[in-house]
Each structure stands twice: as structure tokens, then as C-alpha cells.
Design a protein around this motif. Structure first.
Motif, short mmCIF file in Angstrom:
data_model
loop_
_atom_site.label_atom_id
_atom_site.label_comp_id
_atom_site.label_asym_id
_atom_site.label_seq_id
_atom_site.Cartn_x
_atom_site.Cartn_y
_atom_site.Cartn_z
N MET B 1 0.89 -1.41 0.03
CA MET B 1 0.21 0.19 0.03
C MET B 1 0.74 1.38 0.17
N THR B 2 1.68 1.39 -0.84
CA THR B 2 2.49 2.53 -1.11
C THR B 2 2.05 3.66 -1.77
N ARG B 3 0.93 3.42 -2.58
CA ARG B 3 0.27 4.50 -3.15
C ARG B 3 -0.16 5.64 -2.42
N LYS B 4 -0.78 6.75 -3.14
CA LYS B 4 -1.15 7.77 -2.81
C LYS B 4 -2.15 7.63 -1.49
N LYS B 5 -2.00 8.33 -0.40
CA LYS B 5 -2.83 8.33 0.78
C LYS B 5 -4.30 8.65 0.60
N PRO B 6 -5.24 7.90 0.52
CA PRO B 6 -6.67 8.21 0.23
C PRO B 6 -7.19 8.79 1.62
N LEU B 7 -6.77 10.04 1.88
CA LEU B 7 -7.16 10.69 3.06
C LEU B 7 -8.57 10.58 3.52
N GLY B 8 -9.56 11.04 2.44
CA GLY B 8 -11.17 11.32 2.55
C GLY B 8 -11.30 9.73 3.09
N ALA B 9 -11.04 8.78 2.35
CA ALA B 9 -11.66 7.49 2.86
C ALA B 9 -11.10 7.22 4.33
N LEU B 10 -9.78 7.34 4.38
CA LEU B 10 -9.28 7.06 5.89
C LEU B 10 -10.26 7.69 6.78
N LEU B 11 -10.55 8.95 6.99
CA LEU B 11 -11.29 9.78 7.60
C LEU B 11 -12.76 9.09 7.62
N PHE B 12 -13.21 8.69 6.55
CA PHE B 12 -14.51 8.19 6.53
C PHE B 12 -14.53 6.81 7.45
N PHE B 13 -13.41 5.85 7.34
CA PHE B 13 -13.45 4.76 7.95
C PHE B 13 -13.05 4.79 9.74
N ILE B 14 -12.25 5.77 9.74
CA ILE B 14 -11.80 5.82 11.45
C ILE B 14 -12.71 6.71 12.23
N LEU B 15 -12.97 8.01 11.55
CA LEU B 15 -13.69 9.02 12.39
C LEU B 15 -14.70 8.68 13.35
N PRO B 16 -16.03 7.97 12.62
CA PRO B 16 -17.18 7.62 13.31
C PRO B 16 -16.71 6.87 14.46
N PHE B 17 -15.99 5.63 14.39
CA PHE B 17 -15.72 5.17 15.66
C PHE B 17 -14.92 5.84 16.66
N GLY B 18 -13.63 6.70 15.87
CA GLY B 18 -12.82 7.45 16.79
C GLY B 18 -13.60 8.48 17.59
N LEU B 19 -14.65 9.43 16.98
CA LEU B 19 -15.25 10.24 17.73
C LEU B 19 -15.96 9.50 18.90
N LEU B 20 -16.62 8.29 18.50
CA LEU B 20 -17.54 7.71 19.80
C LEU B 20 -16.38 7.19 20.92
N PHE B 21 -15.34 6.62 20.26
CA PHE B 21 -14.47 6.31 21.46
C PHE B 21 -14.20 7.41 21.95
N ALA B 22 -13.67 8.53 21.59
CA ALA B 22 -13.24 9.68 22.48
C ALA B 22 -14.31 10.12 23.39
N ALA B 23 -15.66 10.05 22.80
CA ALA B 23 -16.57 10.72 23.68
C ALA B 23 -17.03 9.71 24.80
N PHE B 24 -17.13 8.31 24.49
CA PHE B 24 -17.74 7.24 25.47
C PHE B 24 -16.67 6.46 26.06
N TYR B 25 -15.48 6.68 25.75
CA TYR B 25 -14.43 5.99 26.65
C TYR B 25 -13.23 7.07 27.03
N LEU B 26 -12.64 7.71 26.17
CA LEU B 26 -11.54 8.68 26.87
C LEU B 26 -12.08 9.57 27.56
#
Lengths: 277, 289
Positions: B1-26
Motif C-alpha cells: 500500500m505505497t500508493r497515494k494516501k486516500p485521506l478522505g476514505a481514511l477519515l470516513f473509516f476511522i472518524l465515526p468510531f474514533g469520535l464515539l471512542f473519544a466521547a464514551f471511553y476517553l
């Protein structure tokens, strides 16, 4: 010789079967008895078959609150597990299939979340929700139940093992976007894993007793476990609740038993690959 | 996976869980730590309550709180006995299922797993009835031994937890037994190893990761005991409102003394992490030798 070898194992299996199933059998029998016969007849065998009457009484009591509890449980556990699995799968997949700065850091923070007992979060969650005036709402139980760090951990392992990089490359060459590839190709490959994550999540929410206990005051928002608990604490003042607790307990375990029977095959396979890695 | 970084897709995959984890765990963890450093002060006996910084005052109270440490001791004792019994039974059953000595595997697997479908609260209610002297189907037992007495109620709860979770743990161990490649067994057979020897020297070491996993979950589960003691309080007067650490947190927060309850939570979470982590470290060292 061969048969002699089998006797001891079969005795162990038989004894364990009795241990595991007699309480359930007893509950089934108890749920079919009239109140008068509950304590006066043999507890492990049927007497007058009053199951229908018991169920009628169960579903009618307190304006049909029991049915409400069952529906709440379906929404809390089914809804949270379904949505939570998708979110965990997306995050775990991204952590497995993309290289980016901070990847390991994110993974380690999530992983340490696995070791935090959920009960240690319930009280501070209550305090936060009460600052927002949002306790005693559906969302106060539903939203925290969506987060499943262990699911992210499993999803990452499974995605690494079951989604080949070449396939993603091929999808890219075909002009498929990253998100579309995930939903059309990767999720299919990860399906047994997703079922496992779903079941783990389902059972965790189903068994989470402290969060609704702390958050909810309005009994119409209770999940069925909290509802049965609250009836059980009132048995001394309202003795007729005893039979309702028993028939309610019996009804409450039926949906999950059915779900397990249906999903058993996936769940077993997925578990194995998760534990061995 | 050395190609260009699909930043939009990454945010789409990680943010929903990440935000909930931050709000309800951290956030709750940080908030609990903050709360635990404050205390409520009143001017006079009935004056308005104010939250003021109290430093480690709450922790001092936690560490001098006798019943809390008694409850920690109680769940540790519970865990030291219950976890090995439960996992030992789960391991034996998984090995028997895998040994080929047992007919009707599908049936047994299912029969052992059914209790796992029963939520902890409901299981505790059921067994509460089964233990009660005048309601139990086993009155010959319950009239001779009071299973809900102060001496025995802890072990009666241990039985409930064991009953619910043996099948689940068995299934995890059994699945990883199924994942062992057949060639390993053929080699053992050639060397003349019997069923017992194969189980001891080959199967158990190979399923160690699964056993470690189930042990860590069991340790976390033990320190979190709540539903069983909460339910058993209605069946037995031997279970106090501070019987387990979690019950203490709950009782303290309903007094309400949130600052002290937060401090209890923080100490409990630390203790759980520490124990799980220590166990992982010890077993990893064992595996390296």
C-alpha cells in the motif's frame, strides 16, 4: 477396549449436560405452572398447563410494560451491535489495510480500551450525560453501547488475514473507490468475522446491567434485564410478581437462544481464527 | 500500500468510531479522574454545597475504606477459585469434544452453550430461586445446607458465573483446537503418543493463546461482579450493599457521593488493568523459555 475408553468421557458429558440444562428445564416448567401449583407440585415436572394464562398476565401487567422492555432490548442490543459492528469493522479495516502516521498509536489506544472495565465508565458517563441533561433517555444507553474496542482489534486481525492487498489493487485499477471497495468486496471476505464481532458485541450489551441501572429512571425505557430485576426486588411487597419474573425470564431468553442457533456456524469458525492469531 | 494516501476514505473509516471512542471511553475516564480530585464542601450544616478542589482527599478515603478493601479481597478470593475451576472445566470439555471419544458432539456443544444465552441478571434470578429453601426443586439439599448463608453465598454466586460462562470459554478453546492442522497429530501418532499424551503435550500448548484470552476476560469479569450480588441481595441478607467493588461504586453514587464514587471507579479500573496486564506479562515470559 475401544468402548471402555468411551464410557468415562460420556459420563462426564452427560453429567455436565444435566448441570447446564436442568436449570433451564426448571424455568420452562415453572413458566407453565399456575401460581397455586408452583410451590405445591414437583418442581421439575409439569402440573396444570397454565403457560398461556401466565403469558397473558405477563404481557398485560402494568400496561404491557414487559413487551415494551423486550422491544427496548431489541433496539438497545440489536441496534447497537449492528451499528457498532459496522463502525468497528471500518476502523479495524483501515488500521489493517492503510499505512499512515499514527496508525500504531491509534491501535494501541483502542487496544488499551479493551482492558478498561465497562463498569468503570458507567458512572462518569452518567455524570457527563447529567451535565447535558440527557440522562434517562434512550440515547444515554444506546450511544455508549456503540463503542466496541475489542471489535476493532478483531476486525484488524481478520482484515489482515482475509483481505489480500492484490485484490484491493485490482479494485482500484477497475476504478472502484476505497469506500465502495470496502462495502462491496472487503465486507464479503470478512463476513464470518463480522458475525463473530456482532455476537460478541450483542452479548456484551445484552449483559451490561450497570449502565441502564445508573442511567434510567423511567421504567418504560428499561431493557428487559433491568425490568425483571426491578420486578424481582419488589417480590416481597407484591407476591404475584414472582410468577411474572419467572415467565418473563423464560420469554426473555428465547430470542437469544434462537439467534445463537441460527448464527452458530459462523460464530464458531470466526472465534477460532480470532483466538489462534 | 505505497500508493497515494486516500485521506478522505481514511477519515470516513476511522472518524465515526474514533469520535464515539473519544466521547464514551476517553472522556469518561478523564472526567472520572477530574471528579475524583474534587470534593463537596458546605458552609455550615445545611448551607449550599460547593465543589472545591480536594487533591487526593477522595483517594485517602478510598484507601482507608475498610469495606471496599474487604470487597476487593472477596472478589479476588472468588476469582482465584472460580476462574481456574471454570476454565479447567471448559478446557476438559473442549478436549473431550475434540478427542473423538464422544458421540453426539453437536448436541453437547449446544447444550453447554445454552446458558450463555441467559443474561447474568436472569441467570442470577433463576439460581436465586433454585437456592431458596422453600422454592427449590432440590429441597433435600437446600434444607440441609443454606446456600444463601453468609458462608456459602459467595460460592453460590461462583456457581452461577461458572454455569453461564463455561460453554462460552469451551467454545473459544474448542475452536482453536479445530484450527490445529492434522499433520501435527499424525506426527504424534507416529511417535506413539496416546490420546492423553497428545492432549497434554500438543493440544494444550497450542491452544494456550486461547486460554490466555479467556483468562484475561475472566479476570476483568470477576472484578466487575455486579448483577449477581445485586440480585442475590433480594434473596439473602448476607449480601451487603458493599459486597463487591462495583456494588460499592453503585451504592456510593446513589447516596449520592459522586466524587468518592469516581475515585472508587478509578482505583477499580487501575486494579483491573494492572491485574490483566500482569497476567499477560507473566504468561508471555512463561512462553519464551
Amino acid at each position: 477396549m475401544k468402548n471402555a475408553n468411551r464410557i468415562a468421557p460420556m459420563i462426564v458429558m452427560g453429567a455436565c449436560t444435566l448441570y447446564f440444562l436442568i436449570p433451564i428445564w426448571w424455568l420452562l416448567v415453572a413458566a407453565t405452572k399456575s401460581r397455586a401449583q408452583f410451590s405445591s407440585t414437583d418442581a421439575l415436572w409439569f402440573a396444570d398447563f397454565a403457560l398461556v394464562d401466565n403469558l397473558k398476565e405477563l404481557f398485560a401487567y402494568g400496561d404491557g410494560v414487559f413487551l415494551r422492555w423486550m422491544l427496548n432490548s431489541v433496539l438497545y442490543t440489536g441496534g447497537a451491535a449492528l451499528l457498532g459492528t459496522v463502525l468497528a469493522a471500518m476502523c479495524g479495516y483501515a488500521l489493517a489495510k492503510y499505512r499512515f502516521p499514527g496508525r500504531e498509536a491509534i491501535f494501541n489506544v483502542v487496544l488499551s480500551g479493551v482492558l478498561v472495565p465497562f463498569t468503570a465508565l458507567a458512572l462518569p458517563l452518567f455524570l457527563i450525560f447529567s451535565q447535558l441533561n440527557a440522562t434517562n433517555t434512550f440515547w444515554s444507553v444506546f450511544l455508549p453501547s456503540l463503542v466496541n474496542p475489542f471489535g476493532v482489534y478483531l476486525a484488524r486481525i481478520y482484515a489482515t488475514a482475509s483481505v489480500p492487498d492484490e485484490l484491493l489493487e485490482a479494485a482500484r485499477l477497475d476504478g472502484s473507490g476505497e469506500v465502495r471497495t470496502f462495502f462491496t468486496v472487503s465486507t464479503k471476505l470478512m463476513f464470518p468475522a463480522l458475525v463473530t464481532i456482532f455476537l460478541f458485541h450483542f452479548v456484551a450489551v445484552w449483559n451490561n446491567f450497570l449502565l441502564p441501572l445508573i442511567m434510567l429512571g423511567n421504567e418504560r425505557l428499561f431493557p428487559v434485564t433491568l425490568g425483571l430485576y426491578s420486578w424481582n426486588t419488589q417480590v416481597n411487597q407484591i407476591p404475584e410478581l414472582r410468577m411474572l419474573v419467572l415467565s418473563g425470564a423464560f420469554v426473555s431468553i428465547i430470542p437469544l437462544v434462537i439467534a445463537f442457533l441460527l448464527l452458530q456456524r459462523f460464530w464458531r469458525n470466526g472465534l477460532g481464527s480470532g483466538a489462534i492469531k | 500500500m505505497t500508493r497515494k494516501k486516500p485521506l478522505g476514505a481514511l477519515l470516513f473509516f476511522i472518524l465515526p468510531f474514533g469520535l464515539l471512542f473519544a466521547a464514551f471511553y476517553l472522556a469518561p475516564i478523564l472526567y472520572a479522574i477530574k471528579q475524583s480530585l474534587y470534593k463537596v464542601e458546605r458552609t455550615g450544616t445545611f448551607g449550599p454545597a460547593r465543589e472545591v478542589f480536594g487533591g487526593l482527599d477522595q483517594y485517602q478515603r478510598v484507601f482507608s475504606d475498610g469495606p471496599f478493601w474487604e470487597s476487593i479481597g472477596r472478589v479476588l478470593l472468588f476469582g482465584v477459585v472460580q476462574v481456574p475451576v471454570m476454565l479447567g472445566l471448559a478446557l476438559v470439555l473442549a478436549l473431550l469434544l475434540d478427542s473423538g471419544l464422544v458421540r453426539g458432539r453437536r448436541f453437547f456443544r449446544l447444550a453447554f452453550f445454552v446458558p450463555y444465552a441467559v443474561p447474568g441478571v436472569v441467570a442470577a434470578i433463576m439460581w436465586g430461586f433454585l437456592y431458596s429453601p422453600n422454592l427449590s426443586p432440590f429441597q433435600s439439599v437446600t434444607s440441609a445446607v443454606d446456600l444463601l448463608s453468609a458462608d456459602l453465598v459467595l460460592w453460590s454466586m461462583a456457581n452461577v458465573v461458572t454455569w453461564v460462562y463455561v460453554g462460552y470459554n469451551m467454545l473459544i478453546i474448542y475452536s482453536s483446537l479445530l484450527a490445529i492442522p492434522q499433520e501435527v497429530y499424525e506426527a504424534a501418532k507416529l511417535d506413539g503418543a496416546g490420546a492423553f499424551r497428545t492432549a497434554w503435550s500438543i493440544k494444550i500448548p497450542l491452544v494456550m493463546p486461547a486460554i490466555v484470552l479467556t483468562t484475561v476476560f475472566s479476570i476483568i469479569g470477576t472484578l466487575q461482579l455486579l448483577a449477581e450480588p445485586a440480585v442475590f441481595r433480594t434473596f439473602s441478607s448476607a449480601v451487603s450493599s458493599t459486597y463487591t467493588p462495583n456494588l460499592t461504586v453503585y451504592s456510593t453514587s446513589s447516596i449520592p457521593n459522586f466524587n468518592l464514587a469516581a475515585a472508587f471507579s478509578v482505583v477499580l479500573a487501575l486494579a483491573t488493568c494492572l491485574l490483566s496486564f500482569a497476567f499477560l506479562k507473566v504468561t508471555q515470559r512463561g512462553g519464551e523459555k
